[in-house]
Design a protein around this motif. Sequence first.
Motif, PDB file in Angstrom:
ATOM      1  N   ALA A   1       0.836  -1.210   0.000  1.00  0.00           N
ATOM      2  CA  ALA A   1       0.000   0.000   0.000  1.00  0.00           C
ATOM      3  C   ALA A   1       0.867   1.256   0.000  1.00  0.00           C
ATOM      4  O   ALA A   1       0.575   2.227  -0.711  1.00  0.00           O
ATOM      5  CB  ALA A   1      -0.926  -0.007   1.212  1.00  0.00           C
ATOM      6  N   VAL A   2       1.949   1.211   0.764  1.00  0.00           N
ATOM      7  CA  VAL A   2       2.864   2.354   0.796  1.00  0.00           C
ATOM      8  C   VAL A   2       3.613   2.451  -0.532  1.00  0.00           C
ATOM      9  O   VAL A   2       3.806   3.541  -1.066  1.00  0.00           O
ATOM     10  CB  VAL A   2       3.838   2.228   1.987  1.00  0.00           C
ATOM     11  CG1 VAL A   2       4.901   3.306   1.946  1.00  0.00           C
ATOM     12  CG2 VAL A   2       3.068   2.300   3.302  1.00  0.00           C
ATOM     13  N   GLN A   3       3.997   1.297  -1.070  1.00  0.00           N
ATOM     14  CA  GLN A   3       4.718   1.299  -2.347  1.00  0.00           C
ATOM     15  C   GLN A   3       3.888   1.912  -3.471  1.00  0.00           C
ATOM     16  O   GLN A   3       4.434   2.543  -4.364  1.00  0.00           O
ATOM     17  CB  GLN A   3       5.135  -0.121  -2.719  1.00  0.00           C
ATOM     18  CG  GLN A   3       6.229  -0.668  -1.840  1.00  0.00           C
ATOM     19  CD  GLN A   3       6.536  -2.121  -2.128  1.00  0.00           C
ATOM     20  OE1 GLN A   3       5.925  -2.747  -2.979  1.00  0.00           O
ATOM     21  NE2 GLN A   3       7.495  -2.668  -1.402  1.00  0.00           N
ATOM     22  N   GLU A   4       2.581   1.741  -3.417  1.00  0.00           N
ATOM     23  CA  GLU A   4       1.714   2.306  -4.463  1.00  0.00           C
ATOM     24  C   GLU A   4       1.719   3.815  -4.467  1.00  0.00           C
ATOM     25  O   GLU A   4       1.643   4.436  -5.527  1.00  0.00           O
ATOM     26  CB  GLU A   4       0.284   1.798  -4.281  1.00  0.00           C
ATOM     27  CG  GLU A   4       0.074   0.360  -4.674  1.00  0.00           C
ATOM     28  CD  GLU A   4      -1.366  -0.074  -4.486  1.00  0.00           C
ATOM     29  OE1 GLU A   4      -2.273   0.753  -4.714  1.00  0.00           O
ATOM     30  OE2 GLU A   4      -1.582  -1.236  -4.103  1.00  0.00           O
ATOM     31  N   VAL A   5       1.790   4.439  -3.284  1.00  0.00           N
ATOM     32  CA  VAL A   5       1.729   5.896  -3.211  1.00  0.00           C
ATOM     33  C   VAL A   5       3.103   6.548  -3.087  1.00  0.00           C
ATOM     34  O   VAL A   5       3.222   7.762  -3.222  1.00  0.00           O
ATOM     35  CB  VAL A   5       0.819   6.362  -2.050  1.00  0.00           C
ATOM     36  CG1 VAL A   5      -0.609   5.909  -2.274  1.00  0.00           C
ATOM     37  CG2 VAL A   5       1.332   5.892  -0.717  1.00  0.00           C
ATOM     38  N   LEU A   6       4.124   5.757  -2.852  1.00  0.00           N
ATOM     39  CA  LEU A   6       5.463   6.304  -2.676  1.00  0.00           C
ATOM     40  C   LEU A   6       5.941   7.132  -3.868  1.00  0.00           C
ATOM     41  O   LEU A   6       6.583   8.166  -3.671  1.00  0.00           O
ATOM     42  CB  LEU A   6       6.440   5.168  -2.362  1.00  0.00           C
ATOM     43  CG  LEU A   6       7.694   5.515  -1.585  1.00  0.00           C
ATOM     44  CD1 LEU A   6       7.413   6.335  -0.346  1.00  0.00           C
ATOM     45  CD2 LEU A   6       8.443   4.254  -1.223  1.00  0.00           C
ATOM     46  N   PRO A   7       5.645   6.754  -5.121  1.00  0.00           N
ATOM     47  CA  PRO A   7       6.084   7.594  -6.252  1.00  0.00           C
ATOM     48  C   PRO A   7       5.499   9.015  -6.229  1.00  0.00           C
ATOM     49  O   PRO A   7       6.068   9.919  -6.835  1.00  0.00           O
ATOM     50  CB  PRO A   7       5.605   6.826  -7.481  1.00  0.00           C
ATOM     51  CG  PRO A   7       5.539   5.406  -7.027  1.00  0.00           C
ATOM     52  CD  PRO A   7       5.092   5.483  -5.589  1.00  0.00           C
ATOM     53  N   ASP A   8       4.386   9.213  -5.521  1.00  0.00           N
ATOM     54  CA  ASP A   8       3.852  10.571  -5.402  1.00  0.00           C
ATOM     55  C   ASP A   8       4.788  11.459  -4.584  1.00  0.00           C
ATOM     56  O   ASP A   8       4.936  12.645  -4.868  1.00  0.00           O
ATOM     57  CB  ASP A   8       2.469  10.554  -4.736  1.00  0.00           C
ATOM     58  CG  ASP A   8       1.425   9.864  -5.581  1.00  0.00           C
ATOM     59  OD1 ASP A   8       1.621   9.750  -6.815  1.00  0.00           O
ATOM     60  OD2 ASP A   8       0.410   9.422  -5.018  1.00  0.00           O
ATOM     61  N   ALA A   9       5.420  10.873  -3.561  1.00  0.00           N
ATOM     62  CA  ALA A   9       6.321  11.628  -2.697  1.00  0.00           C
ATOM     63  C   ALA A   9       7.766  11.586  -3.192  1.00  0.00           C
ATOM     64  O   ALA A   9       8.504  12.565  -3.065  1.00  0.00           O
ATOM     65  CB  ALA A   9       6.256  11.085  -1.271  1.00  0.00           C
ATOM     66  N   LEU A  10       8.157  10.437  -3.739  1.00  0.00           N
ATOM     67  CA  LEU A  10       9.531  10.232  -4.200  1.00  0.00           C
ATOM     68  C   LEU A  10       9.495   9.632  -5.607  1.00  0.00           C
ATOM     69  O   LEU A  10       9.595   8.411  -5.772  1.00  0.00           O
ATOM     70  CB  LEU A  10      10.278   9.281  -3.253  1.00  0.00           C
ATOM     71  CG  LEU A  10      10.338   9.665  -1.780  1.00  0.00           C
ATOM     72  CD1 LEU A  10      10.876   8.520  -0.940  1.00  0.00           C
ATOM     73  CD2 LEU A  10      11.177  10.920  -1.593  1.00  0.00           C
ATOM     74  N   PRO A  11       9.345  10.453  -6.638  1.00  0.00           N
ATOM     75  CA  PRO A  11       9.197   9.920  -7.996  1.00  0.00           C
ATOM     76  C   PRO A  11      10.332   9.004  -8.444  1.00  0.00           C
ATOM     77  O   PRO A  11      10.120   8.106  -9.260  1.00  0.00           O
ATOM     78  CB  PRO A  11       9.136  11.178  -8.866  1.00  0.00           C
ATOM     79  CG  PRO A  11       8.696  12.266  -7.957  1.00  0.00           C
ATOM     80  CD  PRO A  11       9.234  11.909  -6.602  1.00  0.00           C
ATOM     81  N   TRP A  12      11.520   9.169  -7.899  1.00  0.00           N
ATOM     82  CA  TRP A  12      12.654   8.349  -8.318  1.00  0.00           C
ATOM     83  C   TRP A  12      12.516   6.878  -7.924  1.00  0.00           C
ATOM     84  O   TRP A  12      13.236   6.040  -8.466  1.00  0.00           O
ATOM     85  CB  TRP A  12      13.973   8.920  -7.804  1.00  0.00           C
ATOM     86  CG  TRP A  12      14.019   9.285  -6.345  1.00  0.00           C
ATOM     87  CD1 TRP A  12      13.878  10.534  -5.815  1.00  0.00           C
ATOM     88  CD2 TRP A  12      14.236   8.405  -5.237  1.00  0.00           C
ATOM     89  NE1 TRP A  12      13.997  10.485  -4.446  1.00  0.00           N
ATOM     90  CE2 TRP A  12      14.213   9.189  -4.067  1.00  0.00           C
ATOM     91  CE3 TRP A  12      14.446   7.042  -5.115  1.00  0.00           C
ATOM     92  CZ2 TRP A  12      14.397   8.653  -2.796  1.00  0.00           C
ATOM     93  CZ3 TRP A  12      14.619   6.493  -3.849  1.00  0.00           C
ATOM     94  CH2 TRP A  12      14.595   7.302  -2.707  1.00  0.00           C
ATOM     95  N   VAL A  13      11.604   6.522  -7.010  1.00  0.00           N
ATOM     96  CA  VAL A  13      11.465   5.111  -6.624  1.00  0.00           C
ATOM     97  C   VAL A  13      10.983   4.254  -7.793  1.00  0.00           C
ATOM     98  O   VAL A  13      11.126   3.039  -7.743  1.00  0.00           O
ATOM     99  CB  VAL A  13      10.547   4.893  -5.391  1.00  0.00           C
ATOM    100  CG1 VAL A  13      11.081   5.625  -4.180  1.00  0.00           C
ATOM    101  CG2 VAL A  13       9.113   5.243  -5.686  1.00  0.00           C
TER     102      VAL A  13
END
Length: 160
Positions: free
Chosen positions: A73-85
């Motif tokens: 669930a965190v991995q799905e939204v992480l690109p919103d905060a850290l696009p480089w992931v």
Amino acid sequence: MSAAYDVVPFSDLLHKPGVTAGRLERVRALRLRRRDAGDLALMRVEQLDAEGAVVDFTSRLLAGLVRRLGASAVQEVLPDALPWVTFLPGADLDRFVTELVAVAQGAASLENLAPLATLLTQWRHTAEIHADPALLALLTREPEGDLGGVEPPGLPGGDE
């Protein structure tokens, strides 16, 4: 407050401390520019405490989300905060989320964000390597031939 911070020469604090500190009524912090060393920050203790509370809350929220909803669930939204992931392979992304939660909680409990900033920088560099196929190939290639023997390191305090 209208701005995050103002930049002022460090000498202003030395020569006009009351006026300089009074600027904190309009900004969150002052960045004290120094010529001979790294810049310093000046802020009210209430602001520092408030920021610490937000970091603590955020790290606990992140840990709770991972526990309840899972890392995916965190991995799905992480690109919103850290696009480089988006450049991290799946296994690395899993490791990053695990480390992020642990380090965020530890850093918040110590009231020291340096470990979290270091972790983010290190993983950003990892993503940069994965984003560049030539660099990734160079850094992950197998060495050619035998590189020879390696002497074991000496013991600390030993005679060398």
